[in-house]
Structure formats: structure tokens, C-alpha cells
Design a protein around this motif. Structure first.
Motif, PDB file in Angstrom:
ATOM      1  N   TYR A 797       0.845  -1.197   0.000  1.00 44.59           N
ATOM      2  CA  TYR A 797       0.000   0.000   0.000  1.00 44.59           C
ATOM      3  C   TYR A 797       0.878   1.243   0.000  1.00 44.59           C
ATOM      4  O   TYR A 797       1.878   1.313   0.725  1.00 44.59           O
ATOM      5  N   ARG A 799       0.473   5.712  -0.331  1.00 46.07           N
ATOM      6  CA  ARG A 799      -0.461   6.831  -0.341  1.00 46.07           C
ATOM      7  C   ARG A 799       0.295   8.144  -0.409  1.00 46.07           C
ATOM      8  O   ARG A 799       1.310   8.326   0.270  1.00 46.07           O
ATOM      9  N   GLU A 804      -4.479   6.726  -2.789  1.00 48.84           N
ATOM     10  CA  GLU A 804      -3.815   5.502  -2.338  1.00 48.84           C
ATOM     11  C   GLU A 804      -3.845   4.462  -3.448  1.00 48.84           C
ATOM     12  O   GLU A 804      -4.823   4.352  -4.197  1.00 48.84           O
ATOM     13  N   PRO A 901      -6.288   2.661   5.863  1.00 49.09           N
ATOM     14  CA  PRO A 901      -5.171   3.562   5.518  1.00 49.09           C
ATOM     15  C   PRO A 901      -4.742   4.462   6.673  1.00 49.09           C
ATOM     16  O   PRO A 901      -3.651   5.017   6.646  1.00 49.09           O
TER      17      PRO A 901
END
Length: 910
Positions: A797, A799, A804, A901
Motif C-alpha cells: 500500500y 499513499r 492511495e 489507511p
């Protein structure tokens, strides 16, 4: 749950109480076939799947019959199906049903001196004393469990299992071997259940009840005090789970389930000397919790399918009735409960099929009576029910504001209109803020459709904003704002409420023969606003005009058309309900909007596609007026026209006009020479404090050294700068399913580099046995989660200020990577490529993430980042856990490929 002295007292009381005598006869009738032919105990662990227990032709839930472990009938088409998936779905209910029979048999042995019943209960206790440990605690969906796939089911089962064991012991009929078997199960279950604390949750009420039962079984005062008085124990759930309005914070469906678990726990706690009702404030709170469902109940005595509730569930079911019966007994009698129970027992509506659910399976396989009574309850009611009241007052439901839920109910005779406010709660919440419900003339015209099957794709439809009669602003329910009730008042024959969410307001006025709905947006910028209307019944256009094809992007919506009116003025649609022989009309006055007609799944009980309507428009300000005309054809009160100017609305009928004048001070209604003013203004609520504290943001930092030449990306570390390793090898980084973390058998180390255009990743995983999912493998058909998470592999992941990106990377057999973007629709410009190879310790993944946004960043730039490593093990069908670089801990359940997130760590480009 009864001591030997209480058993003696109950035995003496039964002959003098006609209801208890009849209920004892019911228990005997339920038990007799199973005393003659012992029930089948499943030798398998229950399984949750998309194809187990449902008809493959029409998706209908197959009937549960405790007599039929291999043949399962569809109640709709009549066909019979067999197979392992159906059998293991049947096992879920059967394990729970058998535990109920243990309690039945044990109580019969104690109060009716039924030797065969006592012997049968003891035999079943011993069977489970061996089976419990033979079934594996793995591949679970929501918490560890031996018999099931979720811990809460284990807790429900254990409450019945220990109740039977305790009653048998109290009557002196539990053998030493049987007691030892129960000891082993209770001790093991205490560890399983106690390890999986779900906070303030409907399921945790059952965990607390089960732990209290275990404390009673072992006479463990310390465990009892924890299970009763802890923040997530019985006391915490009674005080905080049920709001000031009495309703459970997750909604009506979970209210009854949570209340049953709480009350069973309270009954166990009484044995240990903990009586929560000794406290006057808790007693008042418990009374409100008992009556909470009655405040929001629909006129047909079903509860509204708000949030994650199932649609059309009757409150006149024995599983619910006995909660009010037992609660009434504990309170020493209560006139309002008497009236409520009297209304349910005398409900004139057709009796729906018996609801078989996890906490009530007593009537499975038995024909339903024409009407439920006090003699149709369970063994638990026999232990706690008080004599019936001498006189039953009439039930008179009232309009109500349920502040904890944010629900306003406007009642008039058998008509029910409501507006839902409240906050976004996530989890079991739905995007239903400012949703309108209407039930009139015996027809549920505008329902909240509730929830669908948790393992079917249509669950996403029922949890979508478009599936509700609630406004969307820029694609978000209520514009993404929490809603609150700004006004509520009534003065016969009128009532009104106004809800607000940011710049959006919705006003609902209920009068003698019609309801007025006004939706307003007062913003400073242009917004796209949509208001769905899910009427039940046929739709027929009364106004002149024609339909033409139109667009509306939604995965479950099709056959979209827009109305092209032939004349100005309100658009009139007639709604016919052939089953009830009823009709109403909807008049839409929204000149700046277009009316769409589309098709989407119907109610969860009948999901065949059906038409619905939407108002759609764009602007900084809107004012859409809808009149729901309930007057019959030929009535002088039938609406002939609707007009609006400024803040007034005029509804014209043959009997005259009614003017509604809205202002910040309230609503003034003028009809002929009569005028009333409705106010009931309410201040904005205080800033909401979440029930669960938000997790603090992690401060972990990863660094990506800059390199001048791309690495080989061939499954080796050749070309990588290895100066800034990321270690994933500690317990606080591990999310587990059942077994705790073992760093000796599973760990990882990763490195990040960048070259100004791309990000390079190497992940070395130490693991003795590699378990990769075959990309050509048949679907597991377990649930709605992506199946490629059940494999060794990684999740990545990243961002920045533009959003993201997430990727799932699984090794394939030819050395390539199976890369799938996570949670991103459309082309974001990023791409991922790479290779993997086996290593002496396990495997090594090397990958390149091309992200155009990186080209605009320089040294020192900070990005949100996280790396997850999934762990699969031989012999499993679900992953065992995952390591999370940012540090998460906890449990893996229900996460799928999702990753919050908020707690991402930080990646610094160096």
C-alpha cells in the motif's frame, strides 16, 4: 441455571400454574422423539460457504431438519439436495440444536423425574467431551472455534451445553465421567472464547455470557467478576450497548440477539450472586432495553430492517416473546410489557414461518402452531417465567424520537412513517441517513430493505446508498455527513420531523390522508443530488409523458430510463400492490430534477429484479417536494395538485387546500379556518465520541535509498541497496487467525529503493513450507472475500496527496508474479511487474512499481506506506495470519485484502 433448591421450588410450582404445566407438556412433546431415537451429532466442523445450505437453482435457504443430515429440501422449488457443503452447513444448526436438546433433557430430568431424559443428556455431554477436541480449531471466519467457524457460535452453543450440565448436576444425575468431560470442554472453551474479545459487540454479549457460565460451572468468583463487571462484560454491554432510548447501538436485528445473550449471562450471574437489577439505574436501563423494539416496531409487528437487519422478521416469535416474558418476571411485572406481549400474542396478521436462528432452534422440524402462546417457549422460560397478568391493557403505540438511534417514528392509527438520522457507524451500519420509511394500509410501501446474505454478492447492493430511500450528494449518502433530528413534534392529526446532515435537510410531515416530504440542499457549490424511491408494488405513470434511455452508473442498476414529461407541473405515479389490493399515489414536484426509472434487486426475501425510481439533479440549491397520497379513489381528500412558492407548499384536494409554511422556527399548517404550529426544535448534538477509541497513528518510518540503476528483479537481491532493511518479525506485527505468532517459522525482511521514476521492492520471506494458490484452482466459494488472499504472498500500500494505491502480489509457478490492484477502479497510471524465486529460507519477491507521481517528488518526500505478508499453511483453506510492517497485531478475520489507511507508516525517499 437453577440450583437444586430452585429446581425443587419449580417442581412444586408447576402443577399450580396452567401456563407452566402446558409449557412442560411442550418440552415433553419436543423431547419424546429424541428420547426414543437419539439425535444425530454431526462429526464435522460447520462450514460457511456460498453454496452450502442454499438451493443452487434459486438461492433459497434450504430447510433445516434435525432428522435429515444428508437430504436438504428447498422450500421454494421442493427439490432435495445432498453433498458435503450442504451437510456442513446443516452441522452449524445441528450442533446448536443438539445443545438445546441437552438443556431440554436435563430440565425434564430435574422437574419431571424423567430418568431416560437425564441419561440422554449425560450421553450427549460425553459425546461432545470427545468431539470438541477432535474437530480442528482452524479455517475460521470470525474468531477461533472448534465446532463452528466463528467464536460467537461457540459461545451460543456453550451456554446451552453448560446449562444442561449444570441442571443435571443440580438434580444429582451427572456422573463423574460426564462431569469430567464437561470440565475439559469448559476449560478449553474458556481459553478460546476469552482470547477473542470483540469489544462492544452483539457477539461479545454471548462471549461474556459463556464466560460467566464457565465461572458458574467451576465456581470461579474471579472469572465471574471479570465476565460480569468488565468494560466488555455484561455490565458494560447493558450500560453502554443499549442507548438511552433502549435500542442496541447496532440496530434492531442485533438488539434482540444481544439482549438474549445479555439476559442469559445475567441469569448465570445471579447464581454467583451478581444481580445487576439490584441497581435502580441499571434496572431502568434494562426496562428500556426490553421495550426498545416496541418503540420502532412496524404496524405488522415486524421490526424495521434498518442497518444490517433482516427484512420482514416478526417480533411475535417465541425467541423474542420469551425475552419479554423473562424480563417481565425479573422486574416483578410491568403494565407496558403486559400490553406489548398481549398485542403480540393476539397479533391478527398471518403468522410468519418460525424464525430459526443461531440462538433459537427449538421448533426446527415441527409444524408451527396457528398462534404462539406462553406454552410455545423454551426450557429457559420454564425456569424463569412468572404467572400471567390477571388483565392485559391495550397496546397503544405512540410516535417517538429514539435519540440514540436518531430514528423518528410518526404514527397515526395503523400508519407508520419514519425518518432515519443518526451517525455513520460502519460495521453493521448502512448508508441510510435521512432514509424515509412508509407502512400504511397494511402495505410496507417504502421499506428499508435491510441486509442480504453475507456470502452472496448482492450483499453489496443492500449495503449501498442507492438501495435506500435516502439522498446521495456527490455519490455519498447524506453527502458523507452524520444526520441529526432538528425538529420533532405532533398535534393531532399532524406530526412532523426534520433531519439535517450538513447543508442537506429533509422534512417529513404526516397528516390525516397524506405525507409530505421536502428535501432541500442549501450549498455554495454545485452538487449532484440523487434521491431513490423503492416503492413496493407496480409503478404506473399517471402524468403525460414518455420514457427514454438514460445513464446511471451502478453495478446493480440496469434498464435506466428518464421521463420526458409532456406537461409542466407535478409528476404523478400510481403505486399498486396487488397482494393487498391497495394503491397510493406519489406526486413529485421537482422542476430542476429529472425522474429516472431503473431496475435493481428486489427485497432480500424476493431478490428478483424490480423497478424503482430516482430523482436526479445538479445545483447548489435544490428543493424537491414529494406528496404521498394515501386517500382512496373517490375520497374528497384525494390530492388534485401540489404547488410551491418560497417556503410554502400547497396541497389541493376536492375538500380544499392545505398550506404548509416552513421556517427556522417550525411549521405552520393552515387548512380552512384551522391552523396549528408544530415546532419541537432540537439543538445540534454534541460532538460524537466514538464507542471504540481510534487507533493512534503509527510513527514507524521506512527509508528508500535512491539508486542509479534498476535492480535485476529476477527473484534475487542483485542490484538492491540493502542499507535500510524493514523487519517483520515481532508479535505486535502479526495478525493471527487461531495460533499465536512463532517467529521461528514465519518472518520477513524487506528493502525499498527508488530511482526518480519507480519504486523497487524486495521481500525475503522465511517460511519452511510454501503454500501458493494455483491461479487455475476452482473457486472455494466461501464468502465475499477475494480468494487469492488465501496464499503465501504480499500486499503493498502506498499513499500520497493524490490518493492511495494497493497491490496484492502472489508468486506463480513459472516465477512470475500474479499482481492484482486493490481497491482502485479505473486506470491510475501505476503498473507493477517483477519475479520471485525460492530461497533456502523460503522465497524472495522482487518487484517494480511504476508510479508517475514519483517523478514529481525529490529526496525527503514522505509517502504513506505499508507492507503485509500473508501466511498460508499446509492443510488449511484459509490463511493462518499476516505480518504487518506498520504494526497492527490482533486478528485476521474479515479483513480480506482491505487495510485501513489511517495507521499506515511513513516512507521517506532518501
Amino acid at each position: 441455571m437453577l440450583t437444586s433448591e430452585e429446581l425443587d421450588a419449580l417442581r412444586a410450582a408447576i402443577p399450580a400454574d396452567a401456563d407452566l404445566t402446558r409449557l412442560l407438556q411442550t418440552l415433553r412433546a419436543r423431547s419424546q422423539p429424541w428420547l426414543e431415537s437419539p439425535p444425530v451429532v454431526p462429526q464435522v466442523k460447520a462450514l460457511l460457504s456460498t453454496d452450502g445450505g442454499v438451493c443452487p437453482d434459486d438461492g433459497t435457504t434450504l430447510q433445516f431438519d434435525p432428522r435429515s443430515p444428508e437430504r436438504h429440501r428447498c422450500p421454494r422449488c421442493g427439490r432435495v439436495f445432498s453433498g458435503d457443503r450442504h451437510h456442513r452447513n446443516w452441522a452449524r444448526a445441528q450442533h446448536l440444536w443438539v445443545a438445546e436438546r441437552i438443556a431440554d433433557f436435563a430440565l425434564l430430568a430435574g422437574v419431571a423425574e424423567a430418568d431416560r431424559a437425564g441419561a440422554s443428556a449425560g450421553e450427549l455431554l460425553e459425546i461432545y467431551g470427545e468431539l470438541y477436541f477432535r474437530l480442528p480449531n482452524r479455517d475460521n471466519v470470525l474468531g477461533p472455534s472448534h465446532l463452528f467457524f466463528s467464536t460467537y457460535l461457540e459461545s451460543v452453543w456453550l451456554n446451552s451445553y453448560l446449562a444442561g450440565a449444570f441442571l443435571l448436576r443440580a438434580s444429582g444425575q451427572l456422573s463423574e465421567a460426564q462431569g469430567a468431560a464437561v470440565d475439559r470442554v469448559a476449560e478449553a472453551a474458556a481459553e478460546v472464547i476469552g482470547d477473542f474479545n470483540e469489544g462492544l459487540s452483539n457477539r461479545q454479549t454471548w462471549h461474556a455470557a459463556a464466560l460467566t457460565a464457565i465461572a458458574v460451572w467451576f465456581d470461579d468468583l474471579e472469572l465471574a467478576r471479570t465476565a460480569v463487571e468488565a468494560r466488555t462484560g455484561l455490565l458494560g454491554h447493558l450500560a453502554d450497548g443499549f442507548g438511552a432510548d433502549g435500542l442496541w447501538w447496532e440496530g434492531e436485528n442485533y438488539h434482540l440477539f444481544a439482549l438474549r445473550g445479555l439476559m442469559q449471562g445475567m441469569h448465570w450471574a445471579r447464581v454467583m450472586g451478581f444481580d445487576l437489577l439490584d441497581d435502580a439505574e441499571l434496572r431502568r436501563h434494562f426496562h428500556a432495553a426490553l421495550l426498545g423494539p416496541s418503540r420502532s416496531a412496524l404496524p405488522d409487528f415486524t421490526y424495521p430492517a434498518r442497518r444490517d437487519s433482516r427484512y420482514g422478521v416478526s417480533l411475535a416469535q417465541p425467541a423474542s416473546l420469551e425475552l419479554w416474558e423473562i424480563g417481565r418476571a425479573w422486574l416483578g411485572g410491568d403494565a407496558e410489557l403486559d400490553a406489548w406481549l398481549g398485542a403480540l400474542y393476539g397479533d391478527p396478521h398471518p403468522l410468519p414461518p418460525a424464525e430459526h436462528y443461531d440462538a433459537w432452534l427449538h421448533d426446527a422440524g415441527r409444524p408451527a402452531p396457528p398462534r404462539y402462546s406462553r406454552s410455545d417457549l423454551s426450557w429457559w422460560a420454564l425456569t424463569a417465567m412468572a404467572p400471567a397478568p390477571a388483565a392485559v391493557p391495550e397496546w397503544q403505540p405512540q410516535s417517538a424520537l429514539l435519540t440514540g438511534q436518531g430514528l423518528v417514528v410518526l404514527r397515526r392509527a395503523a400508519r407508520y412513517a419514519s425518518l432515519e438520522c443518526g451517525r455513520e457507524i460502519g460495521g453493521h451500519g448502512h448508508p441510510d441517513r435521512l432514509h424515509l420509511t412508509l407502512h400504511a394500509g397494511g402495505v410496507h410501501w417504502l421499506p428499508d430493505q435491510g441486509t442480504g446474505s453475507y456470502v452472496q454478492p448482492t450483499l453489496a447492493w443492500y449495503r449501498s446508498a442507492v438501495a435506500h430511500n435516502a439522498p446521495l450528494v456527490d455519490g455519498l449518502n447524506a453527502g458523507g455527513e452524520d444526520a441529526w433530528c432538528e425538529a420533532f413534534a405532533e398535534s393531532d392529526p399532524w406530526a412532523w420531523t426534520r433531519g439535517r446532515a450538513g447543508p442537506l435537510r429533509r422534512c417529513l410531515v404526516a397528516g390525516p390522508t397524506h405525507c409530505l416530504d421536502v428535501l432541500e440542499l442549501d450549498g455554495s457549490e454545485q452538487h449532484a443530488t440523487v434521491l431513490p424511491w423503492h416503492f413496493q408494488g407496480g409503478l404506473e405513470l399517471e402524468s403525460p409523458g414518455h420514457w427514454e434511455p438514460a445513464g446511471f452508473a451502478h453495478p446493480f442498476v440496469s434498464q435506466v430510463e428518464r421521463l420526458v414529461p409532456s406537461a409542466p407541473g407535478p409528476i404523478v405515479v400510481v403505486l399498486e400492490h396487488p397482494g393487498q389490493g391497495q394503491s397510493i399515489r406519489a406526486l413529485f414536484l421537482a422542476p430542476d430534477a429529472e425522474l429516472l426509472r431503473a431496475v435493481a434487486p428486489g427485497l432480500p426475501v424476493d431478490p428478483e429484479p424490480r423497478p424503482f425510481l430516482l430523482l436526479r439533479g445538479t445545483g447548489a440549491r435544490i428543493r424537491w417536494i414529494t406528496v404521498l397520497d394515501l386517500a382512496p379513489v373517490g375520497s374528497p381528500d384525494r390530492v388534485q395538485g401540489v404547488e410551491s412558492q418560497g417556503e410554502t407548499v400547497d396541497i389541493v384536494t376536492a375538500a380544499g387546500a392545505t398550506r404548509f409554511s416552513f421556517s427556522p422556527a417550525g411549521l405552520r399548517i393552515v387548512r380552512g379556518n384551522q391552523a396549528i404550529t408544530l415546532a419541537g426544535l432540537r439543538p445540534a448534538p454534541a460532538q460524537h465520541q466514538p464507542i471504540f477509541a481510534e487507533r493512534t497513528v503509527n510513527e514507524v518510518i521506512a527509508r528508500a535509498p535512491r539508486i542509479t540503476a534498476a535492480p535485476a528483479l529476477d527473484g534475487t537481491l542483485h542490484g538492491f541497496d540493502l542499507s535500510e532493511p524493514l523487519h517483520l518479525d515481532s508479535e505486535h506485527q502479526y495478525r493471527r487467525s487461531e495460533e499465536p505468532y512463532d517467529p521461528e517459522t514465519f518472518s520477513a525482511c524487506a528493502w525499498l529503493n527508488w530511482d526518480g521514476e519507480s519504486l523497487y521492492l524486495a521481500v525475503a520471506v522465511s517460511k519452511p513450507e510454501l503454500c501458493f494458490r494455483d491461479q487455475d484452482a476452482a473457486s472455494l466459494r466461501f464468502d465475499n472475500e477475494p480468494e487469492d488472499i488465501n496464499s503465501d504472498g504480499i500486499q503493498l500500500y502506498l499513499r500520497d496527496t493524490e490518493g492511495e494505491v494497493g497491490w496484492l502480489l502472489n508468486p506463480a509457478g513459472d516465477g512470475s508474479l500474479l499482481a492484482r490492484r486493490i481497491g482502485t477502479d479505473g486506470d491510475t497510471g501505476d503498473s507493477l511487474s517483477g519475479r520471485w524465486a525460492r530461497s533456502e529460507e523460503g522465497y524472495l519477491i522482487t518487484a517494480r512499481l511504476e508510479l508517475p507521481r514519483l517523478r514529481h517528488l525529490g529526496p525527503g518526500a514522505l509517502l504513506g506506506f505499508d507492507l503485509l505478508v500473508n501466511e498460508m499453511q499446509p492443510g488449511r483453506v484459509r490463511r493462518a495470519g499476516q505480518l504487518v510492517w506498520s504494526g497492527a497485531g490482533g486478528w485476521i478475520y474479515l479483513r480480506g485484502d482491505r487495510h485501513d489507511p489511517a495507521p499506515l507508516g511513513t516512507l521517506e525517499l532518501s
